[in-house]
Enzyme design. Structure first.
Site, PDB file in Angstrom:
ATOM      1  N   GLU A 147     -53.906  -5.763  11.203  1.00  0.00           N
ATOM      2  CA  GLU A 147     -54.813  -5.445  12.284  1.00  0.00           C
ATOM      3  C   GLU A 147     -56.143  -4.967  11.755  1.00  0.00           C
ATOM      4  OE1 GLU A 147     -51.418  -4.150  15.462  1.00  0.00           O
ATOM      5  OE2 GLU A 147     -52.084  -2.754  13.930  1.00  0.00           O
TER       6      GLU A 147
ATOM      7  N   CYS B 291     -63.014  -1.324  11.106  1.00  0.00           N
ATOM      8  CA  CYS B 291     -61.992  -0.696  10.269  1.00  0.00           C
ATOM      9  C   CYS B 291     -61.054  -1.798   9.776  1.00  0.00           C
ATOM     10  CB  CYS B 291     -61.245   0.323  11.131  1.00  0.00           C
ATOM     11  SG  CYS B 291     -59.836   1.073  10.307  1.00  0.00           S
TER      12      CYS B 291
ATOM     13  N   CYS C 280     -46.754   8.548   3.683  1.00  0.00           N
ATOM     14  CA  CYS C 280     -47.132   9.740   4.447  1.00  0.00           C
ATOM     15  C   CYS C 280     -46.351   9.750   5.771  1.00  0.00           C
ATOM     16  CB  CYS C 280     -48.633   9.761   4.726  1.00  0.00           C
ATOM     17  SG  CYS C 280     -49.631   9.566   3.235  1.00  0.00           S
TER      18      CYS C 280
ATOM     19  N   CYS D 295     -47.858   8.748   9.373  1.00  0.00           N
ATOM     20  CA  CYS D 295     -48.624   7.502   9.472  1.00  0.00           C
ATOM     21  C   CYS D 295     -47.690   6.312   9.676  1.00  0.00           C
ATOM     22  CB  CYS D 295     -49.433   7.326   8.188  1.00  0.00           C
ATOM     23  SG  CYS D 295     -50.178   5.695   8.006  1.00  0.00           S
TER      24      CYS D 295
ATOM     25  N   GLY E 133     -52.696   0.431   4.904  1.00  0.00           N
ATOM     26  CA  GLY E 133     -52.646   0.304   3.455  1.00  0.00           C
ATOM     27  C   GLY E 133     -53.508   1.288   2.694  1.00  0.00           C
ATOM     28  N   GLU E 134     -53.225   1.391   1.396  1.00  0.00           N
ATOM     29  CA  GLU E 134     -53.982   2.276   0.503  1.00  0.00           C
ATOM     30  C   GLU E 134     -54.873   1.384  -0.375  1.00  0.00           C
ATOM     31  OE1 GLU E 134     -54.744   5.537  -0.300  1.00  0.00           O
ATOM     32  OE2 GLU E 134     -55.872   4.457  -1.814  1.00  0.00           O
TER      33      GLU E 134
ATOM     34  N   SER F 160     -61.476   4.712   1.978  1.00  0.00           N
ATOM     35  CA  SER F 160     -60.698   5.930   2.216  1.00  0.00           C
ATOM     36  C   SER F 160     -59.432   5.882   1.375  1.00  0.00           C
ATOM     37  CB  SER F 160     -60.325   6.014   3.698  1.00  0.00           C
ATOM     38  OG  SER F 160     -59.436   7.091   3.927  1.00  0.00           O
TER      39      SER F 160
ATOM     40  N   SER G  87     -58.466  11.530   1.948  1.00  0.00           N
ATOM     41  CA  SER G  87     -57.515  12.076   2.918  1.00  0.00           C
ATOM     42  C   SER G  87     -56.868  13.297   2.294  1.00  0.00           C
ATOM     43  CB  SER G  87     -56.461  11.019   3.251  1.00  0.00           C
ATOM     44  OG  SER G  87     -57.069   9.940   3.905  1.00  0.00           O
TER      45      SER G  87
ATOM     46  N   HIS H 137     -55.848  16.624   4.012  1.00  0.00           N
ATOM     47  CA  HIS H 137     -54.757  17.035   4.912  1.00  0.00           C
ATOM     48  C   HIS H 137     -54.060  18.347   4.555  1.00  0.00           C
ATOM     49  CE1 HIS H 137     -55.538  13.067   6.244  1.00  0.00           C
ATOM     50  NE2 HIS H 137     -54.609  12.434   5.578  1.00  0.00           N
TER      51      HIS H 137
ATOM     52  N   ASN I 255     -52.548  11.518  15.711  1.00  0.00           N
ATOM     53  CA  ASN I 255     -52.142  10.632  16.801  1.00  0.00           C
ATOM     54  C   ASN I 255     -50.638  10.453  16.704  1.00  0.00           C
ATOM     55  OD1 ASN I 255     -54.850   9.931  17.717  1.00  0.00           O
ATOM     56  ND2 ASN I 255     -55.031   8.855  15.775  1.00  0.00           N
TER      57      ASN I 255
ATOM     58  N   CYS J 200     -56.341   6.034  14.514  1.00  0.00           N
ATOM     59  CA  CYS J 200     -55.878   6.194  13.135  1.00  0.00           C
ATOM     60  C   CYS J 200     -54.371   6.290  13.048  1.00  0.00           C
ATOM     61  CB  CYS J 200     -56.407   7.487  12.552  1.00  0.00           C
ATOM     62  SG  CYS J 200     -58.149   7.567  12.545  1.00  0.00           S
TER      63      CYS J 200
END
Ligand code: SAH
Ligand code: SF4
Length: 387
Positions: free
Chosen positions: A94, A139, A150, A153, A195-196, A227, A251, A253, A327, A370
Site C-alpha cells: 500500500e 507515504c 514492533c 504495528c 517495512g523497514e 524513517s 522511531s 518510542h 492507532n 500509521c
C-alpha cells in the site's frame, strides 16, 4: 545485495548508457529511455514513440513494463487516498497520498524542513500570480510486511514476506504522481509505509537515487524522508552515501532501554546509547533537523517521567518531535492514551524547549493511518473502484 538481475525501471541513466552502448545504440537513447520512465511515467516500451522499433523490442524483451498494478483506491473523508497495489508475484502493498491540510498538527508542522521549502515555493508562486496548489505527501512501502516485530504495528505483527526491489519502491511514486488530481503537486515522499527501509538498504538507496535524479522525478533530497526503527550501521551508511542530504526520521518510542526493548525488539541489538551516537554522527546539513517519532502507547511509554527522560536523552541534538497517539490495530490490545495524557507528555517536551507536535490522524476511516497498512487490503469501505 539482490541476487536477481536489476529491473529496467531500477536502472540509473549511466547504467542505461552502459547497457545501450554495448548494443551500439546512440548515447542519447539512454537519456530518452530514462526520461520516458522516470520523467513521464511511461513504462510500456511500445508507447516510447521517439525510439527506434528495434530498441523498443529490445526493451520489451528485457522485461520493461508496469511493475505495479493498482487494485483499489480507498478514499478517506479528509482527502487521504490509500492505493492498494499488486506486485508481479501476487503480493500486495500500500501507498498513501496525503494532501496538505492546514491547522494544528498539519503536514506543514509534521515536516518543518519541507514546510520551509514550501514557503519559498509559495512566495515564488504568489510573485508569479499563480493560484496556490495543494501539496501532496506520499507515504511509500519498502517491504511486504516487516521483520522488526514492533508489537503496536500491523506490518510488524505480520512479519516479513519479502523485500521490494527499487523499481517497486520508486514505482509507487510514479503511480502516485500519475494519480494526482487537479491542482495537486507531489511535494514530499516519506518512507513510512510498510517495512523497514534500512533493512532493505540496497533497494532503498537505489530508489532514493531514482526519485531525486534531476533527469527523472527530481524530488529535492530535503523533501524525501527515510524513517527507521534504528538500524545503527545503516544509519551511518545512509549518511555517508548521501552526505546527510536525505531527511532522517527515527522511531524512538521510548527513552530508556527497558521500555524501548519491550516495544521494539530491535533495541536489544542496537540499544539507545548506540542509536543516539549514530544520530549525533549523522552528517546533517546546517539548519536541518532529525524528526523523532514517538508513538504513544497507553501504559507503556506515556508517563510524564518518560517525557522528562526523553528531553534529557535528546539534549543537544537538532530534533523536532512528532507524538503519534497509537492507532489501534486488530492484532493487538495495545492502544492510545487519552487526550489529557498526550497533552501532558507534549507539555513536558515543549517546556523543555523542543518543538513538539501531536500528529493528527489522517485517513483513519480507510486504515491509512500509521501502522495500519495491512497486508491483504481491504477491510475498509471501498469508496471508489479504480479504472
Ligand atoms: N519501519 C520504519 C518506517 C515505517 S513505520 C519505522 O519504524 O520507522 C512508520 C512509523 O509509523 C513509525 O514511526 C512507526 O513506529 C509508526 N507506527 C507503526 N505502527 C503504528 C501504530 N499502530 N500507531 C501509530 N504509529 C505507528
Ligand atoms: Fe517495522 Fe516500522 Fe512497523 Fe516496527 S514500526 S514493525 S520497524 S514497519
Amino acid at each position: 545485495m539482490r541476487s536477481t538481475p536489476l529491473h529496467p525501471v531500477a536502472r540509473l541513466p549511466e547504467e542505461w548508457s552502459a547497457s545501450l552502448a554495448a548494443r551500439g545504440e546512440r548515447s542519447f537513447a539512454a537519456k530518452q529511455v530514462f526520461h520516458w520512465i522516470h520523467r513521464r511515467g511511461i513504462l510500456d516500451p511500445a508507447a516510447m514513440t521517439n525510439l527506434p522499433a528495434r530498441l523498443r523490442e529490445h526493451l520489451a524483451a528485457e522485461g520493461l513494463g508496469e511493475v505495479l498494478t493498482p487494485e483499489r483506491v480507498h478514499r478517506s473523508e479528509d482527502g487521504t487516498r490509500k492505493l492498494l497495489l499488486r506486485l508481479h508475484d501476487g503480493a500486495t502493498i500500500e501507498t498513501v497520498l496525503l494532501p496538505s491540510v492546514s491547522g494544528p498538527g498539519s503536514q506543514a508542522q509534521l515536516d518543518a524542513d519541507a514546510a520551509a521549502a514550501d514557503d519559498e515555493d509559495d512566495e515564488a508562486d504568489a510573485q508569479a500570480g499563480a493560484t496556490p496548489r495543494t501539496r501532496v505527501t506520499q507515504c511509500i512501502s519498502t517491504q511486504v510486511g516487516c521483520a522488526m516485530g514492533c508489537g503496536f504495528c500491523a506490518s510488524g505483527v505480520a512479519g516479513l514476506k519479502r523485500h521490494l526491489g527499487a523499481e517497486e519502491i520508486a514505482g509507487q511514486v510514479l503511480l502516485g504522481r500519475a494519480m494526482l488530481e487537479e491542482g495537486e503537486d507531489l511535494r514530499n515522499v516519506v518512507y513510512m509505509g510498510m517495512g523497514e527501509p534500512l533493512h532493505n538498504y540496497e533497494a532503498t538507496a537505489r530508489s532514493l537515487r531514482l526519485l531525486t535524479h534531476p533527469e527523472g522525478i527530481n524530488l529535492s533530497t530535503r523533501r524525501v524522508t527515510v524513517s527507521t526503527s534504528g538500524l545503527v550501521p545503516e544509519i551511518a551508511r545512509l549518511g555517508a552515501d548521501f552526505g546527510g542530504q536525505i531527511a532522517l526520521a527515527i522511531s524512538l518510542h521510548a527513552a530508556d532501554d527497558e521500555t524501548r526493548s519491550a516495544l521494539m525488539p530491535i533495541n536489544r541489538k542496537y540499544p539507545l546509547d548506540a542509536l543516539l551516537a549514530a544520530l549525533r554522527a549523522y552528517p546533517l546539513p546546517r539548519r536541518r533537523r532529525i524528526t523523532v517519532e514517538y508513538t504513544l502507547v497507553a501504559g507503556q511509554n506515556d508517563d510524564p517521567a518518560e517525557a522528562r527522560r526523553l528531553a534529557k536523552l535528546l539534549r543537544g541534538l537538532p530534533v523536532k518531535i512528532n507524538l503519534i497517539p497509537m492507532n489501534p490495530i486488530e492484532a493487538s490490545s495495545l492502544g492510545p492514551p487519552g487526550q489529557e495524557r498526550v497533552a501532558a507528555f507534549q507539555e513536558v517536551l515543549t517546556e523543555a524547549g523542543y518543538s513538539c507536535f501531536v500528529r493528527r490522524r489522517r485517513g483513519d476511516d480507510v486504515s491509512a493511518a500509521c501502522g495500519q497498512l495491512v497486508l491483504l487490503g481491504a477491510k475498509p469501505k471501498v469508496r471508489r473502484a479504480l479504472g
